[in-house]
Design an enzyme around this catalytic site. Structure first.
Site, PDB file in Angstrom:
ATOM      1  N   MET A 303       0.801  -1.215   0.000  1.00 58.53           N
ATOM      2  CA  MET A 303       0.000   0.000   0.000  1.00 58.53           C
ATOM      3  C   MET A 303       0.839   1.274   0.000  1.00 58.53           C
ATOM      4  SD  MET A 303      -3.073   0.095  -0.457  1.00 58.53           S
ATOM      5  CE  MET A 303      -4.143  -1.131   0.237  1.00 58.53           C
ATOM      6  N   ARG A 307       0.090   4.039  -2.680  1.00 48.09           N
ATOM      7  CA  ARG A 307      -0.434   5.346  -2.262  1.00 48.09           C
ATOM      8  C   ARG A 307       0.497   6.479  -2.692  1.00 48.09           C
ATOM      9  NH1 ARG A 307      -3.599   3.563   3.345  1.00 48.09           N
ATOM     10  NH2 ARG A 307      -5.420   2.873   2.165  1.00 48.09           N
ATOM     11  N   HIS A 450      -9.987   7.457  -4.595  1.00 49.71           N
ATOM     12  CA  HIS A 450      -9.542   6.049  -4.664  1.00 49.71           C
ATOM     13  C   HIS A 450      -8.254   5.798  -3.877  1.00 49.71           C
ATOM     14  CE1 HIS A 450      -6.789   6.375  -8.500  1.00 49.71           C
ATOM     15  NE2 HIS A 450      -6.683   7.431  -7.750  1.00 49.71           N
ATOM     16  N   GLU A 451      -7.966   4.524  -3.714  1.00 54.85           N
ATOM     17  CA  GLU A 451      -6.787   4.075  -2.958  1.00 54.85           C
ATOM     18  C   GLU A 451      -6.802   4.601  -1.520  1.00 54.85           C
ATOM     19  OE1 GLU A 451      -4.688   1.997  -4.848  1.00 54.85           O
ATOM     20  OE2 GLU A 451      -3.935   1.481  -2.876  1.00 54.85           O
ATOM     21  N   GLY A 452      -8.008   4.593  -0.926  1.00 53.26           N
ATOM     22  CA  GLY A 452      -8.171   5.127   0.427  1.00 53.26           C
ATOM     23  C   GLY A 452      -8.531   6.600   0.351  1.00 53.26           C
TER      24      GLY A 452
END
Lengths: 598, 259
Positions: A303, A307, A450-452
């Site tokens: 991640m 990120r 997106h991606e958190g």
């Protein structure tokens, strides 16, 4: 020479990589001995050339002709496949991977700079290799040798693309609530059933095969996130000799129609509904990666890099918007300066107006500050993996853990602001589709989601990162920043350093206040403001770093670095005071507001 | 089939290019220097011939130390090795002097074919193939849009305004190529890494047996005496359409000798 490209500034990349981050020093490390400044420069040249000639030209066309579903298949404009073929044939997919797997062992920091060209030129088309590289990286870290040989090699060659299938229609940020089921079979494989939503690159005809990495629950496993496992689910099953076999039972159910990023297919996928029947029956065939129930851990292992990559995308979309606005402001004439209003005199380029320069300077400070943040964090990935001593690697890891939510969220917030300012500089023209800046804005609007999401990042920072290991991450960040401010003593930046020192002290005291409140609800209700304050502080620090690196330079480029550093110090850093004041007050306004009042 | 490709580093034609007012030569130090775009077509053609017939492709350049970047680009595209003639005395040389340097370097090399771009985008003289052909006593096949090598014979289609001429000559020969001949490949990442290990030999004027006084600005056969920048763009012409806009537009274009 001023850079003529409107995609990115090679001059700035050279400054950040060489004059600041000294990437050449990495070539002394065993992993990178085959590299040199020459190879870094050559691959950056190659990236700029291919991005300029094959990615940027169809950015608008892909936006205006979003993917369509025709007879169950995805139809894309042909330029996407052509660009990706050139990308793969140049070996760019292989960049950072190990030589053992056909890679080139490029440092991550250089790899990020290389890939930045493609994101800035055409974020929709570049999403396919971005996802594929992430997919391959995850399999290399956690897959078996057989899985690596079967799936990773064709991905690195660019023959197959990959996806990450996490979200479901009812479970996006809350992955503990996914319901896709994976039932073990006698032969060691699994059969998956369920629906996955928002899957980018989920279906297309660009490659022979698509390797889905799917999160699913094995019946009888622990509840929540601890019961999530990770599976490889290929679109086509793969025979022992590597050739493609039966069509797997994963099908495209529909395409999402988006505000931006339109060149990237975004799909709803159905698994195991019996549209195809591999082995004579329904159920998508899946192969477990690693151990059961550890899927989310594996996913999160990758991640940090993912990120940082999303943050870089947000940065460079803001960057290209800024460069377009700058060019426009230098050529568009309008009005006259306050001291020379004579209508008989010619109108001036709008860059001559102070308020336009304010907007450009703000956009520059967000774009270049974000790029510095992304590359600094990418350099930490290299430190984490290749620094000489275990202690250095551990420190890099800790600092990276601390900075990752900021590296994702700060550019995702301020990159779109740079694009917003780029539209503003263009005036009415910026609001039309005749100019590209409105597309950059729409494309960039995905990145805070997106991606958190920003909310998830803020909870990660305040709820997890600043308190982990007894606050060691926060302390290390403080030490690292004050090491920079110490170097500024006796320079023209001493005042900036003093303000930064004060902000660092304030961050520590505010963090103590927030966690000393004894009520996690009130603490975390303020997490977004905390993320904003910490993010601005970190980027201010990186502007001081850039100012110090530019200290000896006398060119307009270096003057530009100093002007943007001064802007961030004088105009942006003071915002943190108001944010810290709010945080210190343990404000309950948000927390206490009831649904019915909204 | 051993092929030597002549490569020149030039200021990027896509960026601002200047002459140095001190001696009216091309200002290279401050320029964004790149491989002459036209040379990339010659490299591509040489690589294609090599891939079909075997042999080696050698890059030959005359230029300052920084010309190494152009050599690396050619090597990363797939050329096998390079020779770099570098000597401060060469600065400011005219085409005639430069051709003597290149001819001397070629005299120390073995080749079946010499290839180059039809022009360099900085000076745009397009005379080098002819000068070299004269000095080396080689047949010159210039302006090729297609090249075929059959045994000891080179056949080319020379591009003309209305079509082409079919030419042929025995090898060794010198061929210059236009940008219509092919689509140059990109260097691959693997090619970039491999280029680092490919041999690049440097030669001075002394290595080539040339007298430093025979080259350079002082004894050049032609020099730039004066130059001026392009005049700034004018205000433009506004045409008010009073029912005769099209005619006024045509008159304007005719006045500018555009139609």
């Amino acid at each position: 020479m001023p850079s003529s490209s409107l995609i990115l500034s090679r001059r700035d990349l050279d400054f950040l990589l060489n004059e600041w981050l000294d990437v050449e020093s990495l070539t002394k490390r065993a992993r990178f001995t085959e590299h040199s400044r020459e190879t870094f420069d050559a691959v950056l040249d190659l990236a700029e050339q291919i991005a300029t000639e094959h990615f940027a030209p169809h950015n608008r066309k892909a936006d205006e002709n979003e993917p369509r579903m025709v007879d169950g298949k995805v139809q894309l404009i042909p330029e996407v496949a052509e660009a990706l073929t050139v990308f793969a044939e140049a070996g760019l997919m292989a960049g950072e991977f190990d030589e053992e797997f056909g890679g080139m062992q490029l440092p991550h920091v250089v790899g990020q700079a290389v890939f930045a060209w493609f994101k800035a030129a055409n974020v929709g088309t570049s999403a396919y290799p971005f996802l594929t590289m992430g997919n391959a990286r995850l399999l290399l870290a956690h897959g078996s040798r057989e899985q690596i040989d079967t799936y990773v090699a064709p991905e690195i060659e660019g023959r197959w693309f990959g996806t990450m299938a996490l979200s479901e229609p009812q479970a996006g940020s809350s992955l503990s609530d996914i319901t896709t089921k994976a039932v073990p079979q006698d032969d060691g494989t699994y059969r998956l059933t369920g629906n996955k939503m928002w899957i980018s690159g989920g279906d297309h005809e660009l490659t022979e095969n698509i390797v889905h990495l799917v999160l699913a629950k094995i019946p009888g496993g622990p509840p929540g996130v601890k019961g999530i496992s990770l599976f490889i689910v290929p679109k086509f099953l793969v025979n022992a000799d590597g050739s493609l076999g039966e069509r797997n039972d994963v099908v495209l159910a529909g395409l999402n129609h988006k505000m931006g990023y339109r060149g990237t297919t975004n799909t709803l996928l159905n698994f195991g509904e019996g549209v195809h029947t591999p082995g004579g029956r329904a159920g998508a065939v899946g192969y477990l990666v690693g151990e059961q129930h550890r899927g989310l851990t594996y996913m999160f292992h990758m991640m940090n890099e993912a990120r940082i990559g999303v943050g870089m995308g947000a940065t460079v979309l803001g960057y290209t918007g800024y460069l377009h606005a700058l060019e426009y402001a230098r050529t568009r004439t309008q009005g006259r300066p306050p001291a020379g209003k004579d209508p008989a005199t010619p109108m001036v380029p709008i860059v001559e107006h102070a308020d336009v320069r304010r907007m450009l300077l703000a956009a520059k400070s967000y774009a270049e500050g974000g790029l510095a943040l992304g590359l600094y964090c990418a350099r930490l990935v290299d430190e984490e993996q290749t620094a000489e001593t275990a202690d250095e690697r551990a420190r890099a890891h800790l600092l990276l853990e601390m900075l990752t939510p900021i590296a994702k969220a700060w550019p995702s917030q301020w990159g779109p602001v740079a694009d917003d300012l780029a539209i503003q500089v263009h005036g009415g023209y910026g609001y039309t589709r005749d100019y590209p800046v409105e597309q950059f804005y729409r494309d960039n609007r995905l990145n805070p989601i997106h991606e958190g999401t920003q909310g998830v990042q803020s909870l990660d920072l305040l709820g997890r990162k600043v308190v982990m290991q007894g606050g060691a991450g926060l302390a290390l960040l403080g030490e690292t920043i004050t090491a920079t401010t110490a170097r500024a003593a006796g320079t023209q930046w001493a005042g900036f350093a003093a303000d930064l020192d004060a902000a660092v002290a304030r961050l520590a005291s505010v963090t103590a206040t927030l966690w000393g409140a004894g009520d996690p609800d009130v603490t975390l209700a303020n997490s977004h403001v905390y993320l904003e304050a910490a993010g601005h502080l970190v980027v201010a620090w990186l502007w001081l770093e850039q100012a110090l690196a530019a200290e000896a330079g006398t060119t307009d480029f270096h003057e530009g670095k100093r002007a943007a550093a001064r802007y961030f110090w004088r105009w942006e850093l003071p915002r943190t005071r108001a944010w810290f004041d709010l945080l210190e007050s343990l404000d309950r306004t948000v927390l206490d507001t009831r649904d019915a009042w909204l | 089939m051993n092929i030597v490709v002549l490569v020149k580093q030039v200021p990027d034609s896509g960026s601002e290019r200047k002459l140095d007012p001190a001696d009216n030569t091309v200002a290279r130090a401050a320029a964004d220097n790149v491989i002459n775009e036209m040379d990339e077509y010659a490299i591509e053609e040489a690589l294609t011939i090599k891939e079909a017939q075997g042999g080696e492709v050698t890059v030959l350049t005359v230029g300052p130390d920084s010309a190494t970047d152009a050599i690396r680009k050619a090597l990363s595209m797939g050329a096998d090795k390079a020779v770099h003639v570098v000597d401060d005395a060469i600065h400011g040389s005219c085409a005639v002097q430069t051709s003597a340097v290149i001819a001397a370097a070629l005299g120390q090399m073995e080749y079946d074919l010499v290839m180059c771009g039809a022009e360099a985008t900085d000076a745009q003289l397009s005379v080098m193939p002819a000068l070299l052909a004269e000095r080396l006593g080689l047949p010159q096949l210039s302006g090729a849009r297609k090249v075929t090598i059959e045994g000891g014979t080179a056949k080319v289609e020379r591009q003309t305004d209305g079509g082409f001429w079919a030419l042929e000559a025995p090898l060794p020969a010198i061929i210059s190529t236009w940008d219509t001949i092919n689509e140059p490949r990109y260097p691959s990442f693997k090619g970039i890494m491999a280029a680092k290990k490919k041999p690049v030999e440097t030669r001075s004027l002394a290595d080539l047996g040339l007298d430093a006084g025979s080259v350079g600005l002082a004894s050049a056969t032609s020099k730039v005496l004066d130059f001026a920048g392009r005049p700034p763009k004018g205000e433009g012409v506004k045409v008010t359409d009073e029912g005769d806009g099209a005619q006024k537009f045509v008159d304007y274009l005719a006045g500018q000798k555009i139609v």
